[in-house]
Design a protein around this motif. Structure first.
Motif: not given
Length: 185
Positions: A102, A109-110, A113, A144, A146-147, A149-151
């Motif tokens: 993570d 996170t928007t 990726a 990578t 985006i899942t 709020n995370d990268l």
């Protein structure tokens, strides 16, 4: 351009924007940077991610770096991966199973990726080479996504383990034995 590195919390009015030739390098190789008012990666920027754990997965902030805090926007840029001197991409840790880290934990996170074409390995040591023709890696690949709020950074090994000849011979003999037994009935 310039480099923003180290550990701590950054609360800039309007957030922080990384543009051309700007490098965001959390921690003191490794560690975490906290952006309470947000962080934006634009074209030409680099997120330098460090993993000092070598051949074990490790934990965030002490073994590998991360960005934490407010909203993070990924508009463009490069993800540069840095590994310590004991990393051996031919060891079982790297060849046996996929691994995930993570690397950004934000309030949201928007964006897009990092594509495989925008992920690089700093240096060419440790038996890991970036093939310039198709941007694939010798022992596997990093991707990578985006899942929530995370990268998430994911390693997927590409080595296919081939059984040794003795194992194949025993498997063949076992199959012949089963066929012979079936014919007797």
């Amino acid at each position: 351009g310039g480099t923003l590195s180290g550990t701590g919390t950054i609360s800039a009015v309007g957030g922080v924007t990384a543009g051309t030739n700007a490098i965001i390098a959390p921690g003191n190789s490794p560690g975490s940077l906290h952006f309470t008012t947000g962080l934006t990666f634009n074209s030409g920027s680099t997120y330098l991610w460090a993993n000092n754990e070598g051949n074990t997965a490790g934990s965030v902030g002490t073994d590998f770096s991360s960005i934490v805090g407010g909203a993070v926007t990924l508009n463009a840029g490069t993800l540069a991966l840095s590994f310590n001197g004991t990393t051996d991409f031919t060891s079982g840790m790297w060849t046996d199973n996929p691994h995930t880290w993570d690397i950004i934990s934000g309030a949201g996170t928007t964006g897009t990726a990092y594509s495989t074409a925008n992920i690089t390995i700093t240096g060419s040591s440790h038996g890991f080479t970036n093939q310039p023709d198709d941007n694939t890696f010798t022992y596997g690949s990093f991707t990578t996504a985006i899942t929530g709020n995370d990268l998430i950074l994911t390693w997927t090994p590409s080595l296919v383990l081939v059984p040794e000849p003795t194992s194949l011979a025993l498997l063949g003999l076992g199959a012949v034995g089963l066929l012979a037994r079936r014919r007797r009935r």
